[in-house]
Design a protein around this motif. Structure first.
Motif, PDB file in Angstrom:
ATOM      1  N   ARG A  26      -6.360   8.494   1.994  1.00 43.74           N
ATOM      2  CA  ARG A  26      -6.414   7.028   2.359  1.00 43.74           C
ATOM      3  C   ARG A  26      -7.324   6.465   1.226  1.00 43.74           C
ATOM      4  NH1 ARG A  26      -4.873   7.498   8.455  1.00 43.74           N
ATOM      5  NH2 ARG A  26      -5.674   5.436   8.513  1.00 43.74           N
ATOM      6  N   GLY A  54       6.564   8.552   5.414  1.00 44.78           N
ATOM      7  CA  GLY A  54       5.759   8.817   4.621  1.00 44.78           C
ATOM      8  C   GLY A  54       4.200   9.420   5.388  1.00 44.78           C
ATOM      9  N   TYR A  96       2.495  11.458   0.452  1.00 43.07           N
ATOM     10  CA  TYR A  96       2.149  10.676  -0.717  1.00 43.07           C
ATOM     11  C   TYR A  96       0.782  10.145  -0.621  1.00 43.07           C
ATOM     12  CZ  TYR A  96       2.258   6.538   2.628  1.00 43.07           C
ATOM     13  OH  TYR A  96       2.128   5.556   3.437  1.00 43.07           O
ATOM     14  N   PHE A 127       5.493   3.183   7.465  1.00 37.57           N
ATOM     15  CA  PHE A 127       6.197   3.265   6.369  1.00 37.57           C
ATOM     16  C   PHE A 127       7.350   4.771   6.604  1.00 37.57           C
ATOM     17  CE2 PHE A 127       6.245   5.018   1.712  1.00 37.57           C
ATOM     18  CZ  PHE A 127       7.340   4.584   1.324  1.00 37.57           C
ATOM     19  N   ARG A 165       0.677  10.328   4.642  1.00 37.97           N
ATOM     20  CA  ARG A 165      -0.368   9.884   3.828  1.00 37.97           C
ATOM     21  C   ARG A 165      -1.295  11.296   3.271  1.00 37.97           C
ATOM     22  NH1 ARG A 165      -2.711   5.048   7.458  1.00 37.97           N
ATOM     23  NH2 ARG A 165      -0.458   3.909   7.600  1.00 37.97           N
ATOM     24  N   GLN A 212       0.879  -1.229  -0.092  1.00 41.08           N
ATOM     25  CA  GLN A 212      -0.108   0.040   0.086  1.00 41.08           C
ATOM     26  C   GLN A 212       0.945   1.156   0.049  1.00 41.08           C
ATOM     27  OE1 GLN A 212      -2.999  -1.206   3.118  1.00 41.08           O
ATOM     28  NE2 GLN A 212      -4.059   0.248   2.254  1.00 41.08           N
ATOM     29  N   ASP A 213       1.909   0.845   0.431  1.00 39.57           N
ATOM     30  CA  ASP A 213       3.105   2.421   0.641  1.00 39.57           C
ATOM     31  C   ASP A 213       4.044   1.986  -0.394  1.00 39.57           C
ATOM     32  OD1 ASP A 213       1.552   3.236   2.796  1.00 39.57           O
ATOM     33  OD2 ASP A 213       2.855   1.549   3.833  1.00 39.57           O
ATOM     34  N   ASN A 262      -1.906  11.059  10.003  1.00 39.48           N
ATOM     35  CA  ASN A 262      -1.810  10.235   8.846  1.00 39.48           C
ATOM     36  C   ASN A 262      -0.474   9.713   8.559  1.00 39.48           C
ATOM     37  OD1 ASN A 262      -4.584  10.705   8.224  1.00 39.48           O
ATOM     38  ND2 ASN A 262      -4.103  12.635   7.058  1.00 39.48           N
ATOM     39  N   ARG A 295      -1.608   7.092  -0.473  1.00 41.82           N
ATOM     40  CA  ARG A 295      -1.626   5.558  -0.180  1.00 41.82           C
ATOM     41  C   ARG A 295      -2.644   4.863  -1.006  1.00 41.82           C
ATOM     42  NH1 ARG A 295      -2.683   1.812   4.827  1.00 41.82           N
ATOM     43  NH2 ARG A 295      -0.627   0.835   4.938  1.00 41.82           N
ATOM     44  N   ASP A 296      -1.871   3.772  -1.575  1.00 37.16           N
ATOM     45  CA  ASP A 296      -2.840   2.740  -2.445  1.00 37.16           C
ATOM     46  C   ASP A 296      -3.599   1.959  -1.653  1.00 37.16           C
ATOM     47  OD1 ASP A 296      -1.746   3.987  -4.923  1.00 37.16           O
ATOM     48  OD2 ASP A 296       0.024   2.726  -4.661  1.00 37.16           O
TER      49      ASP A 296
END
Ligand code: UDP
Ligand code: MG
Length: 331
Positions: free
Chosen positions: A129, A124, A199, A162, A126, A102-103, A158, A201-202
Motif C-alpha cells: 500500500r 484486486g 497487484y 477494485f 494489494r 490508484q488501482d 488488503n 497499489r499506486d
C-alpha cells in the motif's frame, strides 16, 4: 464465457472531487479495453463534488457516447456512489475502479483471464500500500483481524472495491432487499467463485483521500453490525464473568475486606458502570441499524443522468424488473 465471446464491459467510477483525473481515466480505460472486450461503457458517478467534476463529466459525455454520467444530489460516500453506478450499468461484466487511478485499469486483461477460467469475481488484492501512512495500514490490518474473528463471513485482507464481476454477481448485489452498507462485506457475502489478483497499489497522483476518519469509523462499525451478532451476545459473557466475581467475593472474606478499603469499591462501581454503558452502546448500534432499514430511505438520490444506457432490458434476461429510475431510487 468462452474466449470468443464478445461482451460489453461496464466500468463504474465514483468521483468525489477527482475532476483532474477524469481525462486520464477515460484514456487508460479505453486503452485497457482495446483488444480485450467488444465494447465498453464508462459510468462516472459524481458524488456531490464541488470542484466542477460534474461539468467535466457532462462535457466528456457530450462528445463520448461511451460515457454515462450520474449526478447524485449531494455527497453520499463512495459505497453509495458505487451502488448508483452498479444500478445504471448494463454490461455483461462490471469493473469497479477508483477515479484517482490508484488501482490500474491495465490489469483488465489479467482479470478477464480469471473470468474466462470460470471465476465470477476477480478482486484486486494489494501486495503493498504505497503512499499510505503507517497509521492507516495498522488500523486497516487491525480491522481485518477483528472483523474476520467475529463476523459470520470472511473478507480477504488488503482488498478494496477494485474488482471485475459478472452481470450475475452485479445483479445479486443491486437486488439485495436491504441497503448494502459495507459493500466489501456484501461482496464476500454474495459468494460465487471468487479469485484474487495480487497487484501493487499506486499512490494517489493528485488530490487527497475523500475518506474522512469519521466516515471510516462509521463504515467499520456498520460492517461489524451488519455481519456479526457476537457483540449482542457480549453481555452474556460479561454476566458469567460477574457471576464468578460475585462467588469469589461472597466466599472469601479477604477479598471482601480488600474491596471496601482504599477506594477499591469505587473502582468496582465505575468498572461496572463502564461495562453497562458499553453494553447499552452496542445495543444502540444494532437498534440504529434496524431503524435505518425500517426508515426505508433510499441510499442516495440522483439529480441528473446523461447518456443513460437504453438497452438494459433487451440485453439482460432475468433483469426485467430492475427498472432504471432517474430521480428517486427506491428499493
Ligand atoms: N469517493 C466518492 N465519494 C466519497 C469519497 C470518495 O465517490 O465520499 C471516490 C473517489 O473519487 C475515488 C474513490 O471513491 O474515486 C476512492 O476514494 P479515495 O481515493 O478518497 O479513497 P482511498 O483510496 O483513500 O481509500
Ligand atoms: Mg484513492
Amino acid at each position: 464465457m468462452s474466449q470468443n465471446t464478445k461482451y460489453l464491459l461496464s466500468v463504474v467510477v465514483p468521483c468525489y472531487n477527482d475532476m483532474q483525473c477524469l481525462d486520464e481515466v477515460l484514456d487508460r480505460v479505453r486503452t485497457a479495453c482495446e483488444g480485450c472486450v467488444d465494447d465498453f461503457q464508462l459510468i462516472l458517478v459524481d458524488d456531490g463534488s464541488d470542484d466542477g467534476s460534474w461539468e467535466k463529466i457532462e462535457s466528456l459525455a457530450a462528445r463520448e457516447p461511451h460515457i454515462t454520467g450520474v449526478c447524485l444530489t449531494r455527497n453520499f460516500g463512495q459505497e453509495r456512489a458505487l451502488l448508483a453506478g452498479l444500478r445504471h450499468c448494463t454490461g455483461d461484466l462490471v469493473l469497479l475502479l477508483d477515479a484517482d487511478l490508484q488501482d490500474p485499469p491495465e490489469l483488465l486483461p489479467q482479470m478477464l483471464r480469471g473470468i474466462e477460467r470460470g471465476a465470477d469475481v476477480v478482486y484486486g488484492q494489494r501486495q503493498s500500500r504505497r503512499g499510505e501512512s503507517s497509521l492507516k495500514k495498522l488500523t486497516a490490518w487491525s480491522y481485518y483481524v477483528l472483523f474476520n474473528a467475529i463476523a459470520e463471513i470472511e473478507i480477504p485482507r488488503n482488498v478494496g472495491y477494485f474488482r471485475l464481476m459478472t452481470r450475475q454477481v452485479a445483479d445479486a448485489i443491486v437486488n439485495l432487499p436491504q441497503q448494502p452498507y459495507f459493500l466489501r462485506g456484501v461482496g464476500a457475502w454474495v459468494g460465487y467463485r471468487q479469485e484474487p489478483l495480487r497487484y501493487v497499489r499506486d499512490p494517489r497522483t493528485v488530490g487527497t483521500s475523500g475518506w474522512p476518519m469519521k466516515r471510516m469509523l462509521q463504515l467499520a462499525t456498520q460492517g461489524v453490525v451488519s455481519f456479526s451478532t457476537l457483540p449482542l451476545r457480549l453481555p452474556l459473557y460479561l454476566a458469567i464473568g460477574c457471576a464468578i466475581a460475585l462467588l469469589l467475593v461472597a466466599s472469601t472474606s479477604q477479598v471482601r475486606e480488600a474491596l471496601v478499603s482504599d477506594g477499591a469499591s469505587m473502582i468496582v462501581l465505575l468498572s461496572l458502570a463502564t461495562v453497562n454503558f458499553l453494553v447499552l452502546g452496542i445495543f444502540g448500534l444494532y437498534l440504529a441499524r434496524i431503524h435505518q432499514n425500517n426508515s426505508r430511505m433510499p441510499p442516495y438520490l440522483v439529480r441528473t443522468v446523461v447518456n443513460a444506457p437504453r438497452n438494459r432490458h433487451v440485453k439482460h434476461k432475468g433483469y426485467e424488473n430492475a427498472e432504471i429510475e432517474t430521480g428517486l431510487h427506491a428499493h
